[in-house]
Scaffold this motif. Structure first.
Motif, PDB file in Angstrom:
ATOM      1  N   LEU A 248       0.765  -1.228  -0.193  1.00  0.00           N
ATOM      2  CA  LEU A 248      -0.020   0.054  -0.039  1.00  0.00           C
ATOM      3  C   LEU A 248       0.835   1.135  -0.163  1.00  0.00           C
ATOM      4  N   ILE A 249       1.980   1.225   0.789  1.00  0.00           N
ATOM      5  CA  ILE A 249       3.002   2.495   0.646  1.00  0.00           C
ATOM      6  C   ILE A 249       3.244   2.664  -0.746  1.00  0.00           C
ATOM      7  N   ARG A 250       3.751   1.613  -1.336  1.00  0.00           N
ATOM      8  CA  ARG A 250       4.292   1.670  -2.725  1.00  0.00           C
ATOM      9  C   ARG A 250       2.967   2.321  -3.743  1.00  0.00           C
ATOM     10  N   TYR A 251       1.832   1.780  -3.371  1.00  0.00           N
ATOM     11  CA  TYR A 251       0.818   2.132  -4.328  1.00  0.00           C
ATOM     12  C   TYR A 251       0.577   3.621  -4.327  1.00  0.00           C
ATOM     13  N   GLU A 252       0.681   4.123  -2.909  1.00  0.00           N
ATOM     14  CA  GLU A 252       0.541   5.522  -2.557  1.00  0.00           C
ATOM     15  C   GLU A 252       1.578   6.387  -3.163  1.00  0.00           C
ATOM     16  N   GLN A 253       2.783   5.793  -3.587  1.00  0.00           N
ATOM     17  CA  GLN A 253       3.807   6.778  -4.102  1.00  0.00           C
ATOM     18  C   GLN A 253       3.735   7.131  -5.570  1.00  0.00           C
ATOM     19  N   GLN A 254       2.556   6.656  -6.049  1.00  0.00           N
ATOM     20  CA  GLN A 254       2.476   6.840  -7.518  1.00  0.00           C
ATOM     21  C   GLN A 254       2.174   8.534  -7.928  1.00  0.00           C
ATOM     22  N   GLN A 255       3.232   8.991  -8.847  1.00  0.00           N
ATOM     23  CA  GLN A 255       3.292  10.282  -9.251  1.00  0.00           C
ATOM     24  C   GLN A 255       1.770  10.616  -9.811  1.00  0.00           C
ATOM     25  N   GLY A 256       1.379  11.669  -9.292  1.00  0.00           N
ATOM     26  CA  GLY A 256      -0.002  12.352 -10.169  1.00  0.00           C
ATOM     27  C   GLY A 256      -1.187  11.749  -9.240  1.00  0.00           C
ATOM     28  N   ILE A 257      -1.301  10.356  -8.826  1.00  0.00           N
ATOM     29  CA  ILE A 257      -2.191  10.038  -7.948  1.00  0.00           C
ATOM     30  C   ILE A 257      -2.235   9.622  -6.474  1.00  0.00           C
ATOM     31  N   GLY A 258      -0.992  10.149  -6.030  1.00  0.00           N
ATOM     32  CA  GLY A 258      -0.623   9.766  -4.738  1.00  0.00           C
ATOM     33  C   GLY A 258      -1.581  10.145  -3.763  1.00  0.00           C
ATOM     34  N   LEU A 259      -1.921  11.581  -3.941  1.00  0.00           N
ATOM     35  CA  LEU A 259      -2.614  12.108  -2.743  1.00  0.00           C
ATOM     36  C   LEU A 259      -4.058  11.778  -2.893  1.00  0.00           C
ATOM     37  N   ARG A 262      -4.290   8.582  -0.989  1.00  0.00           N
ATOM     38  CA  ARG A 262      -4.108   8.900   0.654  1.00  0.00           C
ATOM     39  C   ARG A 262      -5.400   9.302   1.029  1.00  0.00           C
ATOM     40  N   LYS A 263      -6.057  10.420   0.352  1.00  0.00           N
ATOM     41  CA  LYS A 263      -7.406  10.613   0.660  1.00  0.00           C
ATOM     42  C   LYS A 263      -8.407   9.705   0.698  1.00  0.00           C
ATOM     43  N   TYR A 264      -8.450   8.813  -0.416  1.00  0.00           N
ATOM     44  CA  TYR A 264      -9.457   7.934  -0.243  1.00  0.00           C
ATOM     45  C   TYR A 264      -9.395   6.915   0.884  1.00  0.00           C
ATOM     46  N   VAL A 265      -7.883   6.551   1.003  1.00  0.00           N
ATOM     47  CA  VAL A 265      -8.016   5.645   2.300  1.00  0.00           C
ATOM     48  C   VAL A 265      -8.228   6.304   3.731  1.00  0.00           C
ATOM     49  N   LEU A 266      -8.128   7.637   3.732  1.00  0.00           N
ATOM     50  CA  LEU A 266      -8.231   8.441   5.151  1.00  0.00           C
ATOM     51  C   LEU A 266      -9.760   8.603   5.023  1.00  0.00           C
ATOM     52  N   GLN A 267     -10.615   8.585   3.697  1.00  0.00           N
ATOM     53  CA  GLN A 267     -11.967   8.507   3.825  1.00  0.00           C
ATOM     54  C   GLN A 267     -12.377   7.245   4.358  1.00  0.00           C
ATOM     55  N   ARG A 268     -12.119   6.177   3.685  1.00  0.00           N
ATOM     56  CA  ARG A 268     -12.310   4.605   4.278  1.00  0.00           C
ATOM     57  C   ARG A 268     -12.221   4.639   5.541  1.00  0.00           C
ATOM     58  N   ALA A 286     -12.267   3.877 -11.329  1.00  0.00           N
ATOM     59  CA  ALA A 286     -12.719   3.001 -10.829  1.00  0.00           C
ATOM     60  C   ALA A 286     -11.836   1.610 -10.377  1.00  0.00           C
ATOM     61  N   ALA A 287     -10.987   1.256 -11.579  1.00  0.00           N
ATOM     62  CA  ALA A 287     -10.142   0.579 -11.577  1.00  0.00           C
ATOM     63  C   ALA A 287      -9.009   0.564 -10.195  1.00  0.00           C
ATOM     64  N   ALA A 288      -8.658   2.036 -10.028  1.00  0.00           N
ATOM     65  CA  ALA A 288      -7.631   2.271  -8.944  1.00  0.00           C
ATOM     66  C   ALA A 288      -8.409   1.968  -7.864  1.00  0.00           C
ATOM     67  N   ARG A 289      -9.522   2.510  -7.577  1.00  0.00           N
ATOM     68  CA  ARG A 289     -10.166   2.205  -6.238  1.00  0.00           C
ATOM     69  C   ARG A 289     -10.358   0.820  -5.811  1.00  0.00           C
ATOM     70  N   GLY A 290     -10.618   0.057  -6.852  1.00  0.00           N
ATOM     71  CA  GLY A 290     -10.698  -1.291  -6.842  1.00  0.00           C
ATOM     72  C   GLY A 290      -9.382  -1.914  -6.302  1.00  0.00           C
ATOM     73  N   GLU A 291      -8.374  -1.568  -7.028  1.00  0.00           N
ATOM     74  CA  GLU A 291      -7.088  -2.091  -6.461  1.00  0.00           C
ATOM     75  C   GLU A 291      -6.737  -1.633  -4.885  1.00  0.00           C
ATOM     76  N   ILE A 292      -6.940  -0.540  -4.563  1.00  0.00           N
ATOM     77  CA  ILE A 292      -6.672   0.004  -3.192  1.00  0.00           C
ATOM     78  C   ILE A 292      -7.536  -0.787  -2.232  1.00  0.00           C
ATOM     79  N   ASP A 293      -8.920  -1.123  -2.603  1.00  0.00           N
ATOM     80  CA  ASP A 293      -9.761  -1.921  -1.857  1.00  0.00           C
ATOM     81  C   ASP A 293      -8.988  -3.205  -1.501  1.00  0.00           C
ATOM     82  N   TYR A 294      -8.657  -3.798  -2.562  1.00  0.00           N
ATOM     83  CA  TYR A 294      -7.999  -5.115  -2.599  1.00  0.00           C
ATOM     84  C   TYR A 294      -6.888  -5.223  -1.632  1.00  0.00           C
TER      85      TYR A 294
END
Length: 308
Positions: A248-259, A262-268, A286-294
């Motif tokens: 999850l730390i790695r996924y958060e580090q993506q340039q352009g969508i990292g924030l 983080r905000k999606y997880v903070l909301q969750r 929608a695909a990215a949100r699904g990956e974070i949920d996974y």
């Protein structure tokens, strides 16, 4: 709660909550502050890059700062970086009058030489006042300004009000070792080193001599536990915890969508009401949100904090 070189632990880099229409969500500012405190953080850092500070007007920046400082009850560092020194001076004086512990200053991307960097911080200190504790933000990946250990030492030794380095170089482990080496030989006075980069190298940064973390990973409670375990010499336990969160730390580090991640997880996690950013901003598909949920589901198998 004035910041000094003994600062250690976790200073969570706070997001700035917004409503879907782009207005500041002040109710979620309170909610998020309480969330961080509940995670056991040592302090908070607001109005940083993660806090979308350049998207705020001066009145909003001061209002958010005053609100967090009043509520937090822990040291609050405020990012005051600005294109011009007039804005830096105004925000610094406003937040320090409100009880901030110190301010954080990032170098502008136009700086290229060592002399330019040293001169910039000299002028910044003249601007905010030599009595204001400040943090150097060393983040070359985003700011494109490379500060060598020698340059950092020069700034620290020239300005007693420089009490902390927010270290976000990559690779940066050798920089931490170099700075601690300067201290052992007596050429650098005491300096707090807290690390960023989403915690991506925190496991080994602690072993190299970091005092803790100053970053915005959406599980600050994990960062608190990891830092405590590392400082207690529980190496295997610290690395096991880190390894569980690394995907999850790695996924958060993506340039352009990292924030956005983080905000999606903070909301969750219930820390903010909306995962909205103020435009311009990256958007999760929608695909990215699904990956974070996974990833959250996988993490929850070993860390119940991810059961959201």
């Amino acid at each position: 709660m004035t910041l000094d070189a003994t600062a250690a632990g976790v200073y969570a880099i706070a997001a700035t909550p917004f409503l879907p229409d782009g207005a500041v969500d002040y109710a979620s500012v309170d909610r998020l502050t309480d969330f961080y405190l509940g995670c056991g953080v040592t302090g908070l850092t607001i109005l940083g890059i993660m806090g979308e500070a350049p998207k705020l007007d001066p009145a909003e920046a001061l209002a958010i700062s005053e609100r967090v400082i009043r509520r937090a009850g822990v040291p609050v560092v405020v990012g005051v970086s600005a294109p011009g020194f007039a804005a830096m001076r105004a925000l610094t004086h406003g937040v320090m009058a409100s009880g901030a512990a110190g301010v954080m200053i990032a170098p502008p991307p136009t700086l290229r030489t060592d002399d330019q960097i040293v001169t910039y911080y000299r002028q910044a200190v003249e601007t905010i006042g030599a009595d204001v504790p400040f943090v150097i933000q060393d983040y070359p990946l985003t700011l494109s300004v490379v500060m060598t250990p020698t340059v950092i030492r020069t700034i620290v030794m020239e300005h007693p009000s420089c009490v902390m380095l927010k270290h976000e170089d990559w690779p940066g482990l050798e920089k931490i070792s170099a700075l601690r080496g300067f201290q052992r030989e007596g050429s650098l006075r005491p300096l707090s080193i807290l690390t960023g980069n989403g915690g991506l190298f925190l496991d080994f940064e602690m072993e190299r001599g970091a005092d803790g973390a100053m970053t915005g990973y959406a599980f600050p409670d994990m960062l608190v536990e990891l830092v405590a375990r590392a400082r207690a010499g529980e190496r295997e336990a610290a690395h096991d915890l880190f390894d569980a969160h690394l995907p999850l730390i790695r996924y958060e580090q993506q340039q352009g969508i990292g924030l956005a991640v983080r905000k999606y997880v903070l909301q969750r996690r219930g820390a903010i009401a909306h995962d909205a950013q103020r435009a311009p901003a990256g958007v999760l598909s929608a695909a990215a949100r699904g990956e974070i949920d996974y990833l959250l589901g996988r993490l929850a198998r070993v860390d119940g904090r991810a059961l959201v």
